[in-house]
Motif scaffolding. Structure first.
Motif, PDB file in Angstrom:
ATOM      1  N   ASN A  35      16.172  34.894 -45.755  1.00 35.83           N
ATOM      2  CA  ASN A  35      14.802  34.638 -46.223  1.00 35.83           C
ATOM      3  C   ASN A  35      13.798  34.587 -45.071  1.00 35.83           C
ATOM      4  O   ASN A  35      12.902  33.745 -45.036  1.00 35.83           O
ATOM      5  N   GLY A  36      14.009  35.497 -44.104  1.00 32.94           N
ATOM      6  CA  GLY A  36      13.081  35.590 -42.984  1.00 32.94           C
ATOM      7  C   GLY A  36      13.262  34.522 -41.927  1.00 32.94           C
ATOM      8  O   GLY A  36      12.413  34.390 -41.033  1.00 32.94           O
ATOM      9  N   ILE A  37      14.350  33.775 -41.988  1.00 30.16           N
ATOM     10  CA  ILE A  37      14.587  32.695 -41.027  1.00 30.16           C
ATOM     11  C   ILE A  37      15.925  32.929 -40.326  1.00 30.16           C
ATOM     12  O   ILE A  37      16.950  33.147 -40.967  1.00 30.16           O
ATOM     13  N   LEU A  38      15.901  32.866 -38.997  1.00 30.22           N
ATOM     14  CA  LEU A  38      17.127  33.046 -38.235  1.00 30.22           C
ATOM     15  C   LEU A  38      18.019  31.819 -38.375  1.00 30.22           C
ATOM     16  O   LEU A  38      17.565  30.685 -38.212  1.00 30.22           O
ATOM     17  N   GLN A  39      19.271  32.043 -38.698  1.00 26.43           N
ATOM     18  CA  GLN A  39      20.259  30.976 -38.776  1.00 26.43           C
ATOM     19  C   GLN A  39      20.889  30.827 -37.395  1.00 26.43           C
ATOM     20  O   GLN A  39      21.832  31.523 -37.038  1.00 26.43           O
ATOM     21  N   ARG A  40      20.333  29.904 -36.603  1.00 30.99           N
ATOM     22  CA  ARG A  40      20.678  29.822 -35.185  1.00 30.99           C
ATOM     23  C   ARG A  40      22.149  29.504 -34.939  1.00 30.99           C
ATOM     24  O   ARG A  40      22.789  30.093 -34.065  1.00 30.99           O
ATOM     25  N   LYS A  41      22.694  28.555 -35.688  1.00 33.90           N
ATOM     26  CA  LYS A  41      24.093  28.192 -35.444  1.00 33.90           C
ATOM     27  C   LYS A  41      25.037  29.321 -35.852  1.00 33.90           C
ATOM     28  O   LYS A  41      26.058  29.553 -35.214  1.00 33.90           O
ATOM     29  N   LYS A  42      24.667  30.025 -36.906  1.00 38.71           N
ATOM     30  CA  LYS A  42      25.493  31.157 -37.333  1.00 38.71           C
ATOM     31  C   LYS A  42      25.482  32.242 -36.261  1.00 38.71           C
ATOM     32  O   LYS A  42      26.526  32.809 -35.913  1.00 38.71           O
ATOM     33  N   LEU A  43      24.293  32.501 -35.711  1.00 36.60           N
ATOM     34  CA  LEU A  43      24.190  33.493 -34.635  1.00 36.60           C
ATOM     35  C   LEU A  43      24.932  32.995 -33.400  1.00 36.60           C
ATOM     36  O   LEU A  43      25.653  33.762 -32.743  1.00 36.60           O
ATOM     37  N   GLY A  44      24.766  31.711 -33.090  1.00 31.55           N
ATOM     38  CA  GLY A  44      25.436  31.143 -31.929  1.00 31.55           C
ATOM     39  C   GLY A  44      26.936  31.250 -32.012  1.00 31.55           C
ATOM     40  O   GLY A  44      27.610  31.568 -31.021  1.00 31.55           O
ATOM     41  N   ASN A  45      27.486  31.019 -33.189  1.00 32.47           N
ATOM     42  CA  ASN A  45      28.930  31.128 -33.360  1.00 32.47           C
ATOM     43  C   ASN A  45      29.424  32.546 -33.099  1.00 32.47           C
ATOM     44  O   ASN A  45      30.575  32.741 -32.696  1.00 32.47           O
ATOM     45  N   LEU A  46      28.567  33.512 -33.324  1.00 25.39           N
ATOM     46  CA  LEU A  46      28.942  34.907 -33.083  1.00 25.39           C
ATOM     47  C   LEU A  46      28.863  35.285 -31.609  1.00 25.39           C
ATOM     48  O   LEU A  46      29.728  35.983 -31.080  1.00 25.39           O
ATOM     49  N   VAL A  47      27.805  34.832 -30.931  1.00 23.11           N
ATOM     50  CA  VAL A  47      27.562  35.316 -29.567  1.00 23.11           C
ATOM     51  C   VAL A  47      28.180  34.458 -28.467  1.00 23.11           C
ATOM     52  O   VAL A  47      28.505  34.977 -27.401  1.00 23.11           O
ATOM     53  N   PHE A  48      28.353  33.157 -28.704  1.00 24.08           N
ATOM     54  CA  PHE A  48      28.847  32.304 -27.629  1.00 24.08           C
ATOM     55  C   PHE A  48      30.324  32.490 -27.359  1.00 24.08           C
ATOM     56  O   PHE A  48      30.839  31.988 -26.364  1.00 24.08           O
ATOM     57  N   SER A  49      31.023  33.179 -28.233  1.00 22.83           N
ATOM     58  CA  SER A  49      32.443  33.447 -28.009  1.00 22.83           C
ATOM     59  C   SER A  49      32.716  34.934 -27.799  1.00 22.83           C
ATOM     60  O   SER A  49      33.864  35.355 -27.745  1.00 22.83           O
ATOM     61  N   ASP A  50      31.654  35.719 -27.666  1.00 24.14           N
ATOM     62  CA  ASP A  50      31.793  37.168 -27.518  1.00 24.14           C
ATOM     63  C   ASP A  50      30.743  37.654 -26.521  1.00 24.14           C
ATOM     64  O   ASP A  50      29.562  37.767 -26.845  1.00 24.14           O
ATOM     65  N   SER A  51      31.172  37.923 -25.293  1.00 27.80           N
ATOM     66  CA  SER A  51      30.229  38.265 -24.228  1.00 27.80           C
ATOM     67  C   SER A  51      29.454  39.545 -24.523  1.00 27.80           C
ATOM     68  O   SER A  51      28.279  39.666 -24.174  1.00 27.80           O
ATOM     69  N   SER A  52      30.094  40.519 -25.176  1.00 30.46           N
ATOM     70  CA  SER A  52      29.393  41.770 -25.478  1.00 30.46           C
ATOM     71  C   SER A  52      28.324  41.544 -26.543  1.00 30.46           C
ATOM     72  O   SER A  52      27.243  42.150 -26.491  1.00 30.46           O
ATOM     73  N   ALA A  53      28.613  40.660 -27.496  1.00 28.23           N
ATOM     74  CA  ALA A  53      27.626  40.334 -28.525  1.00 28.23           C
ATOM     75  C   ALA A  53      26.441  39.594 -27.907  1.00 28.23           C
ATOM     76  O   ALA A  53      25.275  39.854 -28.250  1.00 28.23           O
ATOM     77  N   LEU A  54      26.722  38.681 -26.981  1.00 26.82           N
ATOM     78  CA  LEU A  54      25.657  37.950 -26.301  1.00 26.82           C
ATOM     79  C   LEU A  54      24.793  38.909 -25.493  1.00 26.82           C
ATOM     80  O   LEU A  54      23.560  38.787 -25.461  1.00 26.82           O
ATOM     81  N   GLU A  55      25.410  39.872 -24.853  1.00 29.99           N
ATOM     82  CA  GLU A  55      24.662  40.862 -24.075  1.00 29.99           C
ATOM     83  C   GLU A  55      23.738  41.669 -24.988  1.00 29.99           C
ATOM     84  O   GLU A  55      22.582  41.946 -24.639  1.00 29.99           O
ATOM     85  N   ASP A  56      24.236  42.030 -26.161  1.00 30.71           N
ATOM     86  CA  ASP A  56      23.409  42.777 -27.115  1.00 30.71           C
ATOM     87  C   ASP A  56      22.212  41.942 -27.570  1.00 30.71           C
ATOM     88  O   ASP A  56      21.093  42.449 -27.686  1.00 30.71           O
ATOM     89  N   LEU A  57      22.455  40.659 -27.839  1.00 26.93           N
ATOM     90  CA  LEU A  57      21.355  39.787 -28.258  1.00 26.93           C
ATOM     91  C   LEU A  57      20.315  39.671 -27.154  1.00 26.93           C
ATOM     92  O   LEU A  57      19.103  39.731 -27.422  1.00 26.93           O
ATOM     93  N   ASN A  58      20.774  39.527 -25.917  1.00 28.92           N
ATOM     94  CA  ASN A  58      19.844  39.404 -24.796  1.00 28.92           C
ATOM     95  C   ASN A  58      18.982  40.647 -24.627  1.00 28.92           C
ATOM     96  O   ASN A  58      17.790  40.552 -24.321  1.00 28.92           O
ATOM     97  N   LYS A  59      19.568  41.806 -24.836  1.00 28.70           N
ATOM     98  CA  LYS A  59      18.799  43.049 -24.726  1.00 28.70           C
ATOM     99  C   LYS A  59      17.665  43.072 -25.746  1.00 28.70           C
ATOM    100  O   LYS A  59      16.568  43.544 -25.461  1.00 28.70           O
ATOM    101  N   ILE A  60      17.956  42.553 -26.929  1.00 31.49           N
ATOM    102  CA  ILE A  60      16.951  42.534 -27.992  1.00 31.49           C
ATOM    103  C   ILE A  60      15.826  41.556 -27.660  1.00 31.49           C
ATOM    104  O   ILE A  60      14.635  41.860 -27.821  1.00 31.49           O
ATOM    105  N   THR A  61      16.208  40.372 -27.178  1.00 32.63           N
ATOM    106  CA  THR A  61      15.221  39.304 -27.004  1.00 32.63           C
ATOM    107  C   THR A  61      14.436  39.376 -25.700  1.00 32.63           C
ATOM    108  O   THR A  61      13.257  39.001 -25.662  1.00 32.63           O
TER     109      THR A  61
END
Length: 203
Positions: free
Chosen positions: A58-84
């Motif tokens: 609903n247009g709102i980022l679910q921070r903990k859900k995203l965090g659970n994905l990226v904090f245990s996956d370095s490649s996912a975190l790198e992708d997020l950083n490129k976006i932000t």
């Protein structure tokens, strides 16, 4: 003078930033800028949702859900950083266009984003891991496990020490660290006269 302030989450960078703000300096908190953009930049949210489906509801980022994905996956975190990074850097540049006489950029990804190139000096704020864990749990209302995962996903302290012009170690009471930051700014000439030699600030 533009100071770039960096270091891992929970190290206590806010204390130094508040003192700079007290001197009339412009304080640019890149984490706060990022969260503001999440409310105002639909394109940024779309890019995050496209890479990490189900993290925007609903247009709102679910921070903990995203965090659970990226904090245990370095490649996912790198992708997020490129976006932000791109969105945040653009906003910082817009803010600095007014050419303030004193400004501080607070960015955990100061060097990775290229924001260090806008700074006259860079400062690393470090702290013992256990102190950081407790601060994160209290500040963000998260579990010890989640706090440790956030810290583990970030750069080692030695990396910040090697990269930065100065290092401030937050290993005492809040009042002691505030005094250390105040003395540092006095010696930089922000509240004083001379810039001190590069290295560890042990006051």
């Amino acid at each position: 003078m533009i100071l770039g302030i960096t270091g891992g989450t929970g190290c206590g960078k806010t204390t130094l930033l508040q003192l700079i703000g007290d001197q009339g300096g412009m304080v640019l908190d890149c984490d706060a800028i990022y969260h503001q953009l999440l409310s105002t930049d639909a394109q940024l949210l779309s890019q995050i949702e496209a890479r990490f489906p189900g993290t925007v509801e609903n247009g709102i980022l679910q921070r903990k859900k995203l965090g659970n994905l990226v904090f245990s996956d370095s490649s996912a975190l790198e992708d997020l950083n490129k976006i932000t990074h791109s969105a945040v850097v653009s906003q910082v540049r817009r803010s600095l266009a007014s050419k303030p006489s004193l400004a501080a950029i607070d960015a955990i990804a100061l060097f990775e984003s290229g924001l260090d190139q806008l700074c006259d000096i860079t400062v690393a704020v470090t702290a013992p891991t256990e102190d950081r864990v407790q601060r994160l749990m209290a500040r963000d209302g998260i579990s010890q496990d989640y706090a440790r995962r956030r810290i583990a996903a970030q750069r080692e302290e030695s990396w910040f020490r090697e990269k930065c012009s100065y290092v401030l170690t937050n290993d005492g009471s809040p009042a002691q660290f505030r005094d250390k930051c105040l003395a540092f700014l006095q010696q930089l000439g922000i509240i004083g006269e001379e810039i001190i030699p590069k290295g560890e600030i042990d006051l």
